[in-house]
Structures are given as structure tokens and as C-alpha cells.
Write an enzyme that holds these catalytic residues in place. Structure first.
Site, PDB file in Angstrom:
ATOM      1  N   HIS A 265       0.901  -1.242   0.255  1.00  0.00           N
ATOM      2  CA  HIS A 265      -0.268   0.089  -0.016  1.00  0.00           C
ATOM      3  C   HIS A 265       0.797   1.346   0.111  1.00  0.00           C
ATOM      4  O   HIS A 265       2.191   1.488   0.363  1.00  0.00           O
ATOM      5  CB  HIS A 265      -0.806  -0.054   1.215  1.00  0.00           C
ATOM      6  CG  HIS A 265      -0.558   0.564   2.454  1.00  0.00           C
ATOM      7  ND1 HIS A 265      -0.438   2.100   2.670  1.00  0.00           N
ATOM      8  CD2 HIS A 265       0.005  -0.019   3.489  1.00  0.00           C
ATOM      9  CE1 HIS A 265       0.081   2.218   3.838  1.00  0.00           C
ATOM     10  NE2 HIS A 265       0.299   1.018   4.276  1.00  0.00           N
ATOM     11  N   CYS A 266       0.469   2.249  -0.636  1.00  0.00           N
ATOM     12  CA  CYS A 266       1.031   3.528  -0.355  1.00  0.00           C
ATOM     13  C   CYS A 266       0.158   4.746  -0.128  1.00  0.00           C
ATOM     14  O   CYS A 266      -1.085   4.393   0.775  1.00  0.00           O
ATOM     15  CB  CYS A 266       1.705   3.917  -1.673  1.00  0.00           C
ATOM     16  SG  CYS A 266       0.420   4.074  -3.164  1.00  0.00           S
ATOM     17  N   HIS A 267      -0.117   5.923  -0.794  1.00  0.00           N
ATOM     18  CA  HIS A 267      -1.222   6.775  -0.380  1.00  0.00           C
ATOM     19  C   HIS A 267      -2.514   6.558  -1.074  1.00  0.00           C
ATOM     20  O   HIS A 267      -3.363   6.578  -0.586  1.00  0.00           O
ATOM     21  CB  HIS A 267      -0.574   8.213  -0.691  1.00  0.00           C
ATOM     22  CG  HIS A 267      -1.397   9.380  -0.072  1.00  0.00           C
ATOM     23  ND1 HIS A 267      -1.215  10.737  -0.631  1.00  0.00           N
ATOM     24  CD2 HIS A 267      -2.427   9.416   0.719  1.00  0.00           C
ATOM     25  CE1 HIS A 267      -1.984  11.344   0.083  1.00  0.00           C
ATOM     26  NE2 HIS A 267      -2.696  10.745   0.881  1.00  0.00           N
ATOM     27  N   ILE A 294      -3.673   4.129   1.555  1.00  0.00           N
ATOM     28  CA  ILE A 294      -4.018   4.240   2.948  1.00  0.00           C
ATOM     29  C   ILE A 294      -5.302   5.423   2.977  1.00  0.00           C
ATOM     30  O   ILE A 294      -6.047   5.224   3.879  1.00  0.00           O
ATOM     31  CB  ILE A 294      -2.843   4.748   3.909  1.00  0.00           C
ATOM     32  CG1 ILE A 294      -3.473   4.812   5.061  1.00  0.00           C
ATOM     33  CG2 ILE A 294      -2.471   6.213   3.224  1.00  0.00           C
ATOM     34  CD1 ILE A 294      -2.165   5.011   6.174  1.00  0.00           C
TER      35      ILE A 294
END
Length: 308
Positions: A265-267, A294
Site C-alpha cells: 500500500h501507499c497513499h 491508505i
């Protein structure tokens, strides 16, 4: 620059050992220039196997093949020891049908049709959509196993497959990839659509929603969650249990089994998709990307995680 005898002998051996040899930039699965990719795409339509040589990995070979053939550009195609030409010539021969002759192939001849599995729902949808008796369902499957369906008349070279009393037409390359293909028609929130699945499809990065990820975590499922964001971003917001994909995180990931369930996951999902694709190329087979990152987790699962 004169061609050294060792390089000349090496090139001659490569050409002699395979009926079809493509000197290109990159590899068949990962071409490194558009011209090489175009020739690979054409050859893939006709041949299940052929030899490719990556000239980017060997400067002596890259310069040597140009001297050997007296041809200044890459890619270069050889068939049974004869130099055919570069990208433009291969495309022209393909368009006129001369490439098939050069390869010693007759369109469709000798190629068995694939076995297809088509549900009653899909057959009904095809029947409802068909506008003319002259139209057939054409199936296209590219090297990355992206699927295409369309109606159209029979074309020269089509491979015919029958399932459930219906006729399906495929080009040669698609027919090779279609063995065991299942075709269904499913209803969804925004309407119905065809669903195609092949047992030959290579592993892909799967997308997972924040709600589905939360359900896996709550259910105690074995899962490795990696955060590919910067440390500065992690100070703003984190998902509990996510491991930072820094150097230590990378070392840990590389100790995991190739079939371990791994979620990135990232932003918002872009960087994590790239990370997942990177590890897919390394042979990991059970990879997921968190849709929306996220930010989606904060909106849909845990509002206590700050948005930024």
C-alpha cells in the site's frame, strides 16, 4: 569498425542453431524499444517459440550484428539463416502475407483449435448481441492475457473453435493462449459483462479493497502488509501492522516464500502497484495492491487514521 572473427563466428552459430532468430533490444517478454516490441508482437501471432537475442546486454554483439548483416538498426530478423530485415520490412511482409510463407506456415494449417468452456449465460448473451448471420464472435488474447471480444466476419487465417453449438474465431497466437479458456456472462452493479479466465494466464497483481483487507486481517489470515511510502508520510498516518518497505523490509520480503500472500500500500495506490509489479517480476505469485491506498483505508475502515 571491422567485425572480429570470434564475434562473427558467435553470430553465425546463433543464427544456425535456431530457425527463427530475432536480434532485439530487450527480451521477448520485456522489449526495450517500440520497434523490437512491434516485431515480437508480429512473431507471437505466428510462432509459439523462437529465439531472441538481447543486444543491450552485449555491446560487442550489438555492434557486431550490424556489421554482420550490413544493416544499421535493431531489431533484425533471421529465418533459417537468411537475413529478412528490420521492423519496417517485417511489418510489410506481415501485411502482405509474405511473412507466413517465409516462416513456412500456411494460415491456420496444422494448428488444432483450442478447447473452450462457454456458459449458457454467455451463449445467450452472444445470441442476443449478434446482428447478422455473417458475424462470428472473435476472441483476442494478447501476450499479457488481456482479452478482447468482438463480432465480425470470418477472416483469412482464423482458427475456428466450437463450444455449446456456437462458433468462435481466433488468430493463431490467441488460439495458442486460449486452451482451456472459460467464458461467462455475469451481472454487476453497473450491468452485465463477459468474464474470461484462462488457466494459462501468468500471475498478475490483484487489487484488494480496504474492506476486504480488513476482513483478512480480522480473520487471522496469513498476510504480509508492506507500506511503500516515505518515512515522513508514515509519521503522518499508518496502518497498524504494516511493515515499511525500506532496506530492512526488503530483506524480510525476500525471505518469504514465493507464494506468500503479500499486500502493498501507499497513499493512493500508484506507488504500491509499481512495487507489486517489481516483485511479480521476481517470481512472487500472490501479490495484492490496496486500492485507493491508505486514503481509502482511512475513509472506509479506520477514520482515526489521518488523511493528508
Amino acid at each position: 569498425m571491422s567485425l572480429s572473427e570470434p564475434i562473427r563466428a558467435r553470430i553465425a552459430t546463433i543464427i544456425r542453431e535456431s530457425d527463427v532468430v530475432l536480434f532485439m533490444k530487450g527480451t521477448r517478454t520485456m522489449p526495450q524499444c517500440g520497434f523490437s516490441a512491434a516485431v515480437v508482437s508480429i512473431l507471437d501471432e505466428h510462432l509459439p517459440e523462437y529465439q531472441t537475442v538481447d543486444v543491450l546486454s552485449d555491446a560487442a554483439l550489438r555492434d557486431g550484428i550490424k556489421e554482420f548483416s550490413s544493416w544499421p538498426t535493431i531489431p533484425q530478423l533471421y529465418i533459417r539463416g537468411e537475413f529478412i530485415g528490420g521492423c519496417d520490412i517485417v511489418k510489410e511482409l506481415h501485411a502482405t502475407g509474405e511473412l507466413v510463407k517465409a516462416l513456412g506456415l500456411a494460415h491456420g494449417e496444422g494448428q488444432a483449435p483450442p478447447t473452450l468452456r462457454v456458459t449458457a449465460a454467455a451463449l445467450a448473451a452472444f445470441a442476443a448481441a449478434k446482428e447478422s448471420e455473417a458475424d462470428f464472435v472473435h476472441i483476442e488474447i494478447d501476450p499479457s492475457y488481456n482479452y478482447g471480444l468482438y463480432f465480425g466476419p470470418r477472416q483469412a487465417g482464423d482458427i475456428e473453435a466450437q463450444a455449446g453449438g456456437a462458433v468462435f474465431l481466433l488468430d493463431r497466437a490467441s488460439a495458442r493462449r486460449a486452451e482451456g479458456l472459460s467464458i461467462d456472462f455475469v451481472e454487476g452493479p453497473s450491468g452485465g459483462g463477459f468474464k474470461l479466465e484462462s488457466p494459462n494466464e501468468p500471475p498478475k497483481v490483484k487489487q484488494i479493497s480496504s474492506a476486504a483487507l480488513k476482513a483478512l486481517m480480522d480473520g487471522g489470515e496469513a498476510i504480509e502488509l508492506f507500506d511503500v511510502r516515505t518515512e515522513q508520510e508514515r509519521k503522518i498516518a499508518r496502518i497498524e501492522g504494516a511493515r515499511h518497505l525500506d532496506q530492512a523490509g526488503q530483506r524480510h520480503l525476500e525471505t518469504l516464500a514465493k507464494d506468500a500472500r503479500i499486500v502493498f500500500h501507499c497513499h493512493h495506490g500508484g506507488r504500491s502497484q509499481a512495487a507489486a509489479e517489481h516483485y511479480l517480476a521476481k517470481g512472487y505469485r500472490n501479490l495484492y495492491n490496496l486500492q485507493g491506498g491508505i486514503d481509502a483505508w482511512s475513509q472506509d475502515v479506520d477514520p482515526s487514521v489521518p488523511r493528508y
